[in-house]
Design a protein around this motif. Structure first.
Motif, PDB file in Angstrom:
ATOM      1  N   ILE A  64       0.852  -1.193   0.000  1.00 42.57           N
ATOM      2  CA  ILE A  64       0.000   0.000   0.000  1.00 42.57           C
ATOM      3  C   ILE A  64       0.883   1.237   0.000  1.00 42.57           C
ATOM      4  CG2 ILE A  64      -1.684   1.327   1.340  1.00 42.57           C
ATOM      5  CD1 ILE A  64      -2.721  -1.373   2.398  1.00 42.57           C
ATOM      6  N   ASN A  65       0.574   2.162  -0.895  1.00 40.66           N
ATOM      7  CA  ASN A  65       1.268   3.451  -0.958  1.00 40.66           C
ATOM      8  C   ASN A  65       0.339   4.501  -0.364  1.00 40.66           C
ATOM      9  OD1 ASN A  65       3.427   5.292  -2.029  1.00 40.66           O
ATOM     10  ND2 ASN A  65       1.682   6.089  -3.176  1.00 40.66           N
ATOM     11  N   SER A  66       0.732   5.050   0.777  1.00 38.11           N
ATOM     12  CA  SER A  66      -0.110   6.027   1.467  1.00 38.11           C
ATOM     13  C   SER A  66       0.630   7.355   1.572  1.00 38.11           C
ATOM     14  CB  SER A  66      -0.472   5.517   2.866  1.00 38.11           C
ATOM     15  OG  SER A  66      -1.298   6.432   3.549  1.00 38.11           O
ATOM     16  N   TYR A  97       8.746   8.086   4.444  1.00 32.74           N
ATOM     17  CA  TYR A  97       9.634   9.034   3.790  1.00 32.74           C
ATOM     18  C   TYR A  97       9.017  10.422   3.833  1.00 32.74           C
ATOM     19  CZ  TYR A  97      11.266   4.656   1.676  1.00 32.74           C
ATOM     20  OH  TYR A  97      11.717   3.372   1.465  1.00 32.74           O
ATOM     21  N   VAL A  98       9.873  11.448   3.930  1.00 30.44           N
ATOM     22  CA  VAL A  98       9.437  12.828   3.776  1.00 30.44           C
ATOM     23  C   VAL A  98       9.592  13.186   2.299  1.00 30.44           C
ATOM     24  CG1 VAL A  98       9.859  15.231   4.394  1.00 30.44           C
ATOM     25  CG2 VAL A  98      10.086  13.434   6.126  1.00 30.44           C
ATOM     26  N   VAL A  99       8.491  13.616   1.684  1.00 36.92           N
ATOM     27  CA  VAL A  99       8.495  13.954   0.262  1.00 36.92           C
ATOM     28  C   VAL A  99       7.803  15.300   0.067  1.00 36.92           C
ATOM     29  CG1 VAL A  99       8.466  11.531  -0.461  1.00 36.92           C
ATOM     30  CG2 VAL A  99       6.307  12.755  -0.165  1.00 36.92           C
ATOM     31  N   ALA A 100       7.988  15.885  -1.097  1.00 27.55           N
ATOM     32  CA  ALA A 100       7.252  17.092  -1.444  1.00 27.55           C
ATOM     33  C   ALA A 100       5.810  16.706  -1.754  1.00 27.55           C
ATOM     34  CB  ALA A 100       7.890  17.779  -2.639  1.00 27.55           C
ATOM     35  N   HIS A 101       4.861  17.477  -1.221  1.00 21.07           N
ATOM     36  CA  HIS A 101       3.446  17.212  -1.485  1.00 21.07           C
ATOM     37  C   HIS A 101       3.072  17.882  -2.808  1.00 21.07           C
ATOM     38  CE1 HIS A 101      -0.604  16.090  -0.835  1.00 21.07           C
ATOM     39  NE2 HIS A 101      -1.054  17.286  -0.488  1.00 21.07           N
ATOM     40  N   ASP A 102       3.479  17.213  -3.905  1.00 22.44           N
ATOM     41  CA  ASP A 102       3.338  17.828  -5.228  1.00 22.44           C
ATOM     42  C   ASP A 102       2.573  16.974  -6.217  1.00 22.44           C
ATOM     43  OD1 ASP A 102       5.131  15.778  -5.581  1.00 22.44           O
ATOM     44  OD2 ASP A 102       6.824  17.042  -6.162  1.00 22.44           O
ATOM     45  N   GLY A 103       1.907  15.928  -5.734  1.00 21.33           N
ATOM     46  CA  GLY A 103       1.134  15.077  -6.624  1.00 21.33           C
ATOM     47  C   GLY A 103       1.964  14.093  -7.427  1.00 21.33           C
ATOM     48  N   GLN A 104       3.266  13.966  -7.093  1.00 25.00           N
ATOM     49  CA  GLN A 104       4.156  13.075  -7.840  1.00 25.00           C
ATOM     50  C   GLN A 104       4.529  11.842  -7.021  1.00 25.00           C
ATOM     51  OE1 GLN A 104       4.957  13.889 -11.094  1.00 25.00           O
ATOM     52  NE2 GLN A 104       3.513  15.559 -10.720  1.00 25.00           N
ATOM     53  N   ASN A 105       3.609  11.367  -6.197  1.00 26.81           N
ATOM     54  CA  ASN A 105       3.939  10.281  -5.269  1.00 26.81           C
ATOM     55  C   ASN A 105       3.052   9.060  -5.452  1.00 26.81           C
ATOM     56  OD1 ASN A 105       6.062  11.607  -3.603  1.00 26.81           O
ATOM     57  ND2 ASN A 105       4.398  13.041  -3.170  1.00 26.81           N
ATOM     58  N   GLU A 106       2.683   8.790  -6.699  1.00 25.27           N
ATOM     59  CA  GLU A 106       1.852   7.627  -6.979  1.00 25.27           C
ATOM     60  C   GLU A 106       2.729   6.395  -7.224  1.00 25.27           C
ATOM     61  OE1 GLU A 106      -1.408   7.753  -6.659  1.00 25.27           O
ATOM     62  OE2 GLU A 106      -1.213   9.878  -6.157  1.00 25.27           O
ATOM     63  N   GLY A 107       2.103   5.227  -7.130  1.00 18.70           N
ATOM     64  CA  GLY A 107       2.810   3.985  -7.436  1.00 18.70           C
ATOM     65  C   GLY A 107       3.517   3.392  -6.234  1.00 18.70           C
ATOM     66  N   MET A 108       4.026   2.188  -6.409  1.00 18.10           N
ATOM     67  CA  MET A 108       4.691   1.469  -5.325  1.00 18.10           C
ATOM     68  C   MET A 108       6.143   1.921  -5.206  1.00 18.10           C
ATOM     69  SD  MET A 108       4.913  -2.667  -4.667  1.00 18.10           S
ATOM     70  CE  MET A 108       6.397  -3.002  -5.606  1.00 18.10           C
ATOM     71  N   ILE A 109       6.592   2.082  -3.983  1.00 19.19           N
ATOM     72  CA  ILE A 109       7.972   2.483  -3.713  1.00 19.19           C
ATOM     73  C   ILE A 109       8.904   1.286  -3.855  1.00 19.19           C
ATOM     74  CG2 ILE A 109       9.541   3.284  -1.908  1.00 19.19           C
ATOM     75  CD1 ILE A 109       7.286   4.971  -0.794  1.00 19.19           C
ATOM     76  N   ASP A 110      10.002   1.491  -4.564  1.00 18.72           N
ATOM     77  CA  ASP A 110      11.071   0.492  -4.590  1.00 18.72           C
ATOM     78  C   ASP A 110      11.941   0.745  -3.361  1.00 18.72           C
ATOM     79  OD1 ASP A 110      13.209  -1.159  -4.980  1.00 18.72           O
ATOM     80  OD2 ASP A 110      13.717  -0.444  -6.986  1.00 18.72           O
ATOM     81  N   GLU A 111      11.814  -0.125  -2.363  1.00 19.71           N
ATOM     82  CA  GLU A 111      12.460   0.113  -1.081  1.00 19.71           C
ATOM     83  C   GLU A 111      13.984   0.033  -1.157  1.00 19.71           C
ATOM     84  OE1 GLU A 111      10.621  -2.646   1.549  1.00 19.71           O
ATOM     85  OE2 GLU A 111       8.665  -1.654   1.479  1.00 19.71           O
ATOM     86  N   ALA A 112      14.526  -0.594  -2.203  1.00 19.65           N
ATOM     87  CA  ALA A 112      15.972  -0.689  -2.353  1.00 19.65           C
ATOM     88  C   ALA A 112      16.546   0.472  -3.155  1.00 19.65           C
ATOM     89  CB  ALA A 112      16.347  -2.003  -3.027  1.00 19.65           C
ATOM     90  N   SER A 113      15.668   1.330  -3.676  1.00 23.63           N
ATOM     91  CA  SER A 113      16.119   2.462  -4.480  1.00 23.63           C
ATOM     92  C   SER A 113      16.376   3.672  -3.598  1.00 23.63           C
ATOM     93  CB  SER A 113      15.055   2.813  -5.536  1.00 23.63           C
ATOM     94  OG  SER A 113      15.386   4.002  -6.209  1.00 23.63           O
ATOM     95  N   ASN A 114      17.447   4.393  -3.903  1.00 18.14           N
ATOM     96  CA  ASN A 114      17.779   5.605  -3.149  1.00 18.14           C
ATOM     97  C   ASN A 114      17.353   6.826  -3.981  1.00 18.14           C
ATOM     98  OD1 ASN A 114      19.458   4.536  -0.721  1.00 18.14           O
ATOM     99  ND2 ASN A 114      20.277   3.438  -2.487  1.00 18.14           N
ATOM    100  N   ASP A 115      16.067   7.095  -3.955  1.00 16.86           N
ATOM    101  CA  ASP A 115      15.476   8.161  -4.757  1.00 16.86           C
ATOM    102  C   ASP A 115      15.766   9.511  -4.103  1.00 16.86           C
ATOM    103  OD1 ASP A 115      13.830   9.951  -6.127  1.00 16.86           O
ATOM    104  OD2 ASP A 115      12.264   8.451  -6.444  1.00 16.86           O
ATOM    105  N   PRO A 116      16.460  10.418  -4.776  1.00 16.89           N
ATOM    106  CA  PRO A 116      16.788  11.707  -4.154  1.00 16.89           C
ATOM    107  C   PRO A 116      15.578  12.594  -3.891  1.00 16.89           C
ATOM    108  CG  PRO A 116      17.382  11.711  -6.479  1.00 16.89           C
ATOM    109  CD  PRO A 116      16.992  10.302  -6.144  1.00 16.89           C
TER     110      PRO A 116
END
Length: 318
Positions: A64-66, A97-116
């Motif tokens: 689940i991506n919340s 994770y702390v992310v920007a609330h910009d509508g670009q946070n859909e989909g499943m997170i790859d937990e092994a990826s180090n997304d800047p």
């Protein structure tokens, strides 16, 4: 390397030995926490309610991506965080994770990826029962306009239940904000194309590495595998090719996945390579093995496998 949790365990064991010798059952001396929120005896400054989820009695449950907006009017620094699962029987793990609330946070997170684009806050896994306090003068920065994004993994256990997990955040005072951001970097060998354990293998070796291009101060490490995980260790190869052991989790247990905090942080100069090495037991002699007769491949579900070492660090202070 000295680990705070191990140091505490040794001291506690010694104290228990004295009590046992005096005829006192040490188990009778254990007192339950007076507050479910375990950081410094206080309630969190902010409690975030994770959307409730009905976990069915059977079946495979997709991650689940919340995304929950953090409607702060000013920048915050998180100095401690705690997760209280609604039903720990079904909450396999949760990463936030702390992310920007910009509508670009859909989909499943790859937990092994180090997304800047995201900053790891903390996670819940079996064995992480208490609040995580970040080292002195460090913390997780939460800019205005941020959201808390969570990757949540539930597993069924034969009975329908509802999970209502909560996240507690404690903030640094405005006049005492940290100077250093606390980061986490994952070093992994995940996925079916990289992680393939033959049936019956008792000590299947895996390894992964990463070079830190800039100097860092290493504060902690967490091992993550699933039910076939047997051991995991980490070492550093310095630019001059000398080596040093960081940690050895010699008896990995899926039900005990704490972040090991170093009593004395290690300074790793620019160009240092960290190496994560581990063993998997896919044999019939592993009582937790879902099925020793089939190959175990990398994947997100519990009966599959993962191989991730999480390194927690800050930049080197000026």
């Amino acid at each position: 390397m000295r680990i705070k949790s191990l140091t505490t365990a040794f001291a506690l064991a010694a104290a228990w030995g004295v009590q046992a010798h005096a005829g006192v059952d040490p188990l009778t001396q254990i007192q339950p926490p007076s507050n479910e929120w375990t950081y410094d005896g206080s309630n969190p400054d902010q409690i975030i309610e994770v959307p409730s989820f009905t976990v069915p009695a059977t079946g495979v449950i997709d991650y689940i991506n919340s995304v929950i907006p953090l409607e702060f009017e000013e920048e915050k620094w998180v100095k401690a965080v705690q997760f209280i699962p609604g039903d720990k029987r079904v909450l396999h793990h949760l990463l936030s994770y702390v992310v920007a609330h910009d509508g670009q946070n859909e989909g499943m997170i790859d937990e092994a990826s180090n997304d800047p684009r995201r900053e790891f806050l903390e996670g819940y896994a079996p064995g992480k029962e208490y609040a995580t306090e970040f080292p002195e003068n460090t913390g997780i920065k939460v800019p205005v306009g941020s959201a808390l994004r969570m990757s949540i993994h539930y597993t069924s256990f034969g009975q329908e239940t509802v999970d209502n997990t909560r996240v507690g955040l404690w903030f640094a005072d405005e006049n005492d904000q940290p100077e250093l951001e606390y980061h986490t970097y994952s070093v992994s060998a995940n996925g079916a194309e990289r992680l393939h354990i033959p049936p019956g293998a008792m000590e299947h070796e895996m390894a992964a590495s990463h070079v830190f291009e800039d100097a860092i101060v290493l504060h902690g490490f967490r091992a993550h595998m699933h039910y076939r995980g047997k051991s995991m260790s980490a070492r550093v190869i310095y630019p001059d090719n000398t080596q040093e052991q960081i940690i050895n989790v010699a008896n990995y247990n899926f039900a005990w996945q704490p972040t090991y905090r170093m009593d004395e942080p290690m300074v790793l100069p620019a160009g240092s390579r960290v190496v994560v090495e581990g063993l998997f037991d896919n044999s019939e002699y592993n009582p937790g093995n879902p099925d020793p007769t089939v190959p175990a491949v990398g994947g997100p579900q519990s009966w599959e496998e993962m191989f991730i070492g999480y390194f927690s660090y800050t930049d080197v202070p000026n």
